[in-house]
Design a protein around this motif. Structure first.
Motif, PDB file in Angstrom:
ATOM      1  N   VAL A 429      46.407  59.557  50.837  1.00 43.28           N
ATOM      2  CA  VAL A 429      46.525  60.600  51.849  1.00 43.28           C
ATOM      3  C   VAL A 429      45.251  61.440  51.866  1.00 43.28           C
ATOM      4  O   VAL A 429      44.765  61.826  52.928  1.00 43.28           O
ATOM      5  N   ALA A 430      44.706  61.719  50.671  1.00 45.74           N
ATOM      6  CA  ALA A 430      43.475  62.506  50.607  1.00 45.74           C
ATOM      7  C   ALA A 430      42.387  61.814  51.413  1.00 45.74           C
ATOM      8  O   ALA A 430      41.660  62.441  52.179  1.00 45.74           O
ATOM      9  N   GLU A 431      42.296  60.502  51.267  1.00 47.53           N
ATOM     10  CA  GLU A 431      41.288  59.762  52.017  1.00 47.53           C
ATOM     11  C   GLU A 431      41.595  59.804  53.511  1.00 47.53           C
ATOM     12  O   GLU A 431      40.704  59.944  54.337  1.00 47.53           O
ATOM     13  N   ALA A 432      42.899  59.717  53.819  1.00 46.72           N
ATOM     14  CA  ALA A 432      43.284  59.711  55.233  1.00 46.72           C
ATOM     15  C   ALA A 432      42.940  61.023  55.924  1.00 46.72           C
ATOM     16  O   ALA A 432      42.661  61.040  57.106  1.00 46.72           O
ATOM     17  N   VAL A 433      42.977  62.152  55.198  1.00 48.31           N
ATOM     18  CA  VAL A 433      42.610  63.403  55.853  1.00 48.31           C
ATOM     19  C   VAL A 433      41.093  63.615  55.834  1.00 48.31           C
ATOM     20  O   VAL A 433      40.608  64.623  56.318  1.00 48.31           O
TER      21      VAL A 433
ATOM     22  N   ALA B  52      41.228  51.183  56.970  1.00 49.82           N
ATOM     23  CA  ALA B  52      40.095  50.867  56.097  1.00 49.82           C
ATOM     24  C   ALA B  52      40.411  51.104  54.626  1.00 49.82           C
ATOM     25  O   ALA B  52      39.518  51.198  53.807  1.00 49.82           O
ATOM     26  N   LEU B  53      41.694  51.226  54.301  1.00 46.36           N
ATOM     27  CA  LEU B  53      42.067  51.283  52.888  1.00 46.36           C
ATOM     28  C   LEU B  53      42.007  49.880  52.287  1.00 46.36           C
ATOM     29  O   LEU B  53      41.987  49.691  51.095  1.00 46.36           O
ATOM     30  N   MET B  54      42.029  48.867  53.175  1.00 45.90           N
ATOM     31  CA  MET B  54      41.851  47.470  52.766  1.00 45.90           C
ATOM     32  C   MET B  54      40.849  46.826  53.695  1.00 45.90           C
ATOM     33  O   MET B  54      40.786  47.165  54.866  1.00 45.90           O
ATOM     34  N   ARG B  55      40.060  45.908  53.149  1.00 49.47           N
ATOM     35  CA  ARG B  55      39.098  45.194  53.995  1.00 49.47           C
ATOM     36  C   ARG B  55      39.701  43.860  54.416  1.00 49.47           C
ATOM     37  O   ARG B  55      40.196  43.114  53.567  1.00 49.47           O
ATOM     38  N   THR B  57      39.528  39.967  55.202  1.00 45.30           N
ATOM     39  CA  THR B  57      38.570  38.938  54.789  1.00 45.30           C
ATOM     40  C   THR B  57      37.929  38.285  56.003  1.00 45.30           C
ATOM     41  O   THR B  57      36.793  37.854  55.942  1.00 45.30           O
ATOM     42  N   SER B  58      38.702  38.208  57.106  1.00 41.02           N
ATOM     43  CA  SER B  58      38.069  37.801  58.354  1.00 41.02           C
ATOM     44  C   SER B  58      38.820  38.470  59.493  1.00 41.02           C
ATOM     45  O   SER B  58      39.911  38.995  59.304  1.00 41.02           O
ATOM     46  N   GLY B  59      38.199  38.475  60.649  1.00 42.04           N
ATOM     47  CA  GLY B  59      38.787  39.192  61.766  1.00 42.04           C
ATOM     48  C   GLY B  59      38.437  40.660  61.664  1.00 42.04           C
ATOM     49  O   GLY B  59      37.852  41.090  60.681  1.00 42.04           O
ATOM     50  N   ALA B  60      38.795  41.429  62.704  1.00 41.92           N
ATOM     51  CA  ALA B  60      38.407  42.834  62.683  1.00 41.92           C
ATOM     52  C   ALA B  60      39.424  43.689  63.411  1.00 41.92           C
ATOM     53  O   ALA B  60      40.121  43.225  64.308  1.00 41.92           O
ATOM     54  N   ALA B  61      39.511  44.934  62.959  1.00 43.31           N
ATOM     55  CA  ALA B  61      40.272  45.935  63.689  1.00 43.31           C
ATOM     56  C   ALA B  61      39.285  46.788  64.456  1.00 43.31           C
ATOM     57  O   ALA B  61      38.346  47.316  63.885  1.00 43.31           O
ATOM     58  N   LEU B  68      36.334  49.010  62.816  1.00 41.08           N
ATOM     59  CA  LEU B  68      36.735  50.017  61.835  1.00 41.08           C
ATOM     60  C   LEU B  68      36.281  49.662  60.421  1.00 41.08           C
ATOM     61  O   LEU B  68      36.218  50.524  59.552  1.00 41.08           O
ATOM     62  N   SER B  69      35.966  48.394  60.186  1.00 40.84           N
ATOM     63  CA  SER B  69      35.513  48.002  58.848  1.00 40.84           C
ATOM     64  C   SER B  69      34.165  48.616  58.509  1.00 40.84           C
ATOM     65  O   SER B  69      33.763  48.634  57.352  1.00 40.84           O
ATOM     66  N   ASN B  70      33.454  49.110  59.521  1.00 36.31           N
ATOM     67  CA  ASN B  70      32.163  49.716  59.241  1.00 36.31           C
ATOM     68  C   ASN B  70      32.295  51.132  58.696  1.00 36.31           C
ATOM     69  O   ASN B  70      31.306  51.752  58.342  1.00 36.31           O
ATOM     70  N   TYR B  71      33.522  51.629  58.668  1.00 37.67           N
ATOM     71  CA  TYR B  71      33.713  53.008  58.211  1.00 37.67           C
ATOM     72  C   TYR B  71      34.463  53.043  56.895  1.00 37.67           C
ATOM     73  O   TYR B  71      35.169  52.112  56.549  1.00 37.67           O
ATOM     74  N   LYS B  72      34.291  54.188  56.181  1.00 38.34           N
ATOM     75  CA  LYS B  72      35.127  54.422  55.012  1.00 38.34           C
ATOM     76  C   LYS B  72      36.432  55.050  55.484  1.00 38.34           C
ATOM     77  O   LYS B  72      36.477  55.684  56.549  1.00 38.34           O
TER      78      LYS B  72
END
Lengths: 569, 238
Positions: A429-433, B52-55, B57-61, B68-72
């Motif tokens: 959640v911290a990351e999400a905000v 982007a909590l998970m990457r 392996t192929s394909g993209a959102a 979105l994979s380009n962002y943290k």
């Protein structure tokens, strides 16, 4: 009206008996007997024997005040007597089993003498039985006194006992101001005189009674009517007075106690740092001592006038030591902080050990001295004035602690504090905000490492030498225990915890072999009785006790507790 | 209608486990789209990939054409994506008000934040009553409301909800879902992940059915409600 549960009475009595027996056969009673509390009347060893009997009687009598007095007293008597039975049997056993010391090395003639008050074994044993039964009775009888008298009575007794146990503190202070003869009146050689004990008890009782019957109500009334400005003014006065007191403290305490406080201060500094890592950011670091070691070694190497050193001025070396510790924290943190919880704890634990093994190793011996360590560490100076005495270092450490307290306090209430709290609660959640996890954790790690580095730099200089042995795993555990006992995340708690876990053992130096045992018991008892710590933070308090107040109303939460946390925006 | 979120043949793994086997879906601006499926179907994994909590392996959102994979994960709040995770997505040691303030973490417009807090209170009057209370002591339903309120504090254009009905009493589920509709009416696009297909299909415009990492059905919500397989497996209608 409840009846006494006799089974429980027997159970408690026997448990207390086993406690007394174990304390006797591991040598605790005998060692503690050397410490006089009230001269000629009570030693710490005797207190160790008697306290369980008293407590047994106290606890079996229970909280129900409507109980009939006679069975209550009988229960106390029985519990007290049962607490004596195992050691009485031990005395009897030692009487005819002459080789008992081959198996229980601490069952010495001196121990038997203590247990039998120096009499022959039968009458002595009976006396012991009688005394402990009597104390059990007394413990039970306490419940028959009305509560408003009982509480002051117990508090005054406790105060007298603590005063006589730690009589070194008032003794050293008195030595600073009063003539030797006057001091001898109260403090004979160890402990305090009987007359002094009676006077102290009477005074403490008077104060406690006044508080119970008038003081508390008056204060509550005052608290209720006080304006916010007056409250702020009062806390300002308290702050100024305590600061002034801290500045003249070495003059009041004398050299011995100043040295103790300086030692406590070193741990306060470390604990404040670890508190940021563990308490604020929730990262369990078990290798914290590594940063302490880095600060100490870097400063020592730079300043030492010995073979290995460079002879750099302390004021230049100290910041370098701190920066080195911070950099170390960051370098270690980058790979490690992706781990969570238990994994992080294990990795940091291993890292702390690696540092210790490295500084011990022969490989690095030409550079950092190996097991011989670094000698002649440089001392800070202002021109021709050099820091030498414990008093000088006291001020240096005080300045360090004040700085660390200020930094920790500002960070906690600022944006960083919120980030740490959020990360501790829920990383996703911290990351999400929008909180950058790695950056937030690294900040905590780096600042914590910096505090430890500063503590290490000052420590090396104060002691004058740096050895690998000063940086054992036990130091990490010790610092962690300080913040847990004090109250995780609480700044005043950390300071208090350091005084309890570092200061008090320094005052009871002769019992060093039982130190870890007492430490362990203390930690267990704390976790059972007061898991939130001695002086918990507002956040912990409201969390752990939210369930106790039925409806944690909006009004209550918006009161003083809420004010302590500044709004984010 | 313009497409806001688009997943294109997304594959994702947990170690060796192939959790997402080519997910493709899209959400248009202003829609409520629901993703329904049983335990372990990959619903939460899909959401985690979007956040982007998970990457993958192929394909993209893609969000508005950006990968979105380009962002943290921490940068997505500023991109207008907010997530309410499964279970208790609140900071349990903080008060209700502090939680809402945390939701506005990346924002700096003080006046706007205060305004939005009032807006959240209007949406969830319960939260206003409890604003000073430590959120760990709230009831399950109140925590869900708070998690949604917290997410709304970042003024998201896309709100991702992971099983908001989980563990709640039916009457509370109704309340939560009508608030979701209200939030959508006020202009936020919503991707709703649910096991409770009955409720989800009532408020959604379109739906996807996910089974063991694959999308097996996609249609309008109304059509899905009438679909024999959906009725049998997810709605419990024989």
């Amino acid at each position: 009206m409840n009846t006494i549960n006799w089974r429980r009475v027997i159970q408690v009595g026997l448990i207390m008996g086993v406690v007394v027996l174990i304390a006797s056969i591991i040598g605790m009673v005998q060692t503690f007997d050397e410490r006089d509390m009230i001269a000629g009347l009570l030693t710490l060893g005797q207190l160790l024997l008697f306290a369980p009997a008293f407590y047994g009687g106290f606890s079996v009598a229970g909280k129900d005040e409507r109980r009939a007095p006679v069975p209550t007293l009988l229960a106390g008597l029985l519990a007290g007597a049962l607490a004596a039975v195992p050691v009485v049997l031990l005395v009897a056993l030692a009487g005819f089993w002459t080789t008992i010391r081959d198996y229980f090395v601490n069952v010495s003639p001196q121990l038997i003498e203590i247990l039998t008050f120096g009499r022959e074994s039968v009458s002595g044993s009976l006396l012991l039985l009688g005394v402990m039964a009597g104390l059990g009775l007394l413990g039970a009888a306490i419940h028959l006194i009305p509560q408003r008298v009982r509480r002051p009575f117990i508090n005054a007794t406790m105060f007298t006992l603590v005063f006589s146990l730690f009589s070194d503190v008032p003794l050293n202070i008195a030595n600073q101001f009063l003539s030797r003869d006057l001091v001898r009146l109260v403090f004979p050689s160890k402990g305090i005189t009987v007359v002094a004990a009676v006077v102290i008890f009477a005074l403490a009782l008077a104060v406690a009674l006044w508080w119970e019957f008038s003081g508390r109500a008056r204060r509550q009334q005052q608290q209720a009517t006080i304006t916010p400005e007056a409250r702020r003014r009062n806390s300002l006065i308290v702050m100024v007075v305590s600061l002034a007191l801290l500045l003249v403290l070495p003059r009041i305490l004398g050299i011995f106690l100043t040295n103790v406080v300086a030692q406590v201060g070193t741990f306060v500094l470390m604990a404040l740092g670890l508190n940021i890592v563990v308490g604020f950011a929730g990262l369990l670091d078990l290798g914290y001592v590594a940063f302490f070691a880095v600060g100490a070694y870097v400063t020592a190497l730079l300043t030492s006038t010995g073979d290995l050193g460079l002879g750099v001025n302390f004021w230049i070396a100290m910041p370098i030591g701190v920066i080195a510790a911070v950099l170390f924290g960051i370098v270690l943190g980058i790979p490690v902080l992706r781990l969570r919880g238990d994994y992080l704890a294990i990795v940091t634990l291993g890292f702390g050990e690696i540092i210790r093994v490295l500084v011990r190793s022969d490989l690095l011996k030409p550079v950092i001295g190996g097991a011989q360590g670094i000698l002649d560490v440089g001392r800070p100076n202002f021109g021709s004035f050099t820091f030498v005495t414990p008093e000088h270092y006291y001020y240096l450490i005080l300045a360090g602690c004040m700085l660390a307290l200020f930094i920790a306090w500002r960070l906690r209430d600022g944006r960083a504090g919120r980030q740490w709290m959020a990360v501790r609660e829920d990383e996703d959640v911290a990351e999400a905000v929008g909180i950058n996890l790695v950056g937030t954790k690294l900040l905590a790690f780096a600042i914590g490492a910096g505090f430890a580095g500063l503590a290490g730099a000052i420590f090396g200089s104060r002691v004058g030498s740096v050895f690998p042995n000063s940086f054992e795993l036990l130091i990490s555990i010790n610092v962690l225990a300080i913040i847990i006992v004090g109250g995780v995340g609480s700044l005043p708690g950390v300071v208090l915890g350091a005084f309890v876990l570092v200061g008090l053992p320094e005052l009871l130096r002769e019992f060093v072999e039982f130190r870890l045992l007492i430490y362990g018991i203390l930690l267990i008892v704390m976790m059972l009785v007061r898991p939130e710590g001695l002086w918990p933070s507002a956040v912990r308090r409201r969390e752990l006790h939210a369930a106790e107040t039925d409806e944690p109303s909006v009004a209550a939460a918006e009161g003083p507790l809420h004010e302590e946390v500044q709004p984010l925006v | 209608m313009t497409t806001m979120l688009e997943l294109n043949d997304v594959h994702a793994y947990y170690g060796k486990i192939h959790a997402l086997k080519g997910i493709s879906l899209n959400v248009a601006k202003g829609e409520i789209v629901t993703l329904i499926g049983g335990n372990g179907a990959g619903k939460t994994t899909t959401l985690r990939t979007i956040c982007a909590l998970m990457r993958p392996t192929s394909g993209a959102a893609m969000l508005n054409g950006e990968n979105l994979s380009n962002y943290k994960a921490s940068q997505l709040a500023a991109k207008g994506v907010a997530m309410v995770p499964e279970g208790r997505g609140v900071f349990s040691r903080m008060t209700v008000l502090e939680n809402l303030e945390m939701g506005a973490y990346h924002r700096n417009d003080k006046a706007g934040i205060l305004e939005d807090i009032e807006h959240i209170y209007a949406l969830f009057p319960r939260l206003k009553e409890r604003r000073g209370q430590v959120s760990g002591t709230l009831s399950g339903g109140e925590q869900q409301m708070l998690a949604m309120g917290r997410a709304m504090m970042s003024r998201p254009s896309l709100l991702l909800l992971d099983e908001p009905s989980m563990g709640l009493a039916p009457v509370l589920v109704e309340a939560i879902f009508s608030t979701v509709e209200e939030i959508n009416r006020q202009g936020t696009t919503i991707l709703l992940v649910e096991q409770n297909a009955l409720m989800a299909l009532q408020i959604a415009s379109r739906g996807y059915v996910l089974q063991t990492g694959e999308i097996v059905l996609s249609d309008s919500a109304r059509a899905l409600q009438r679909n024999a397989m959906v009725q049998k497996v997810y709605l419990g209608i024989e």
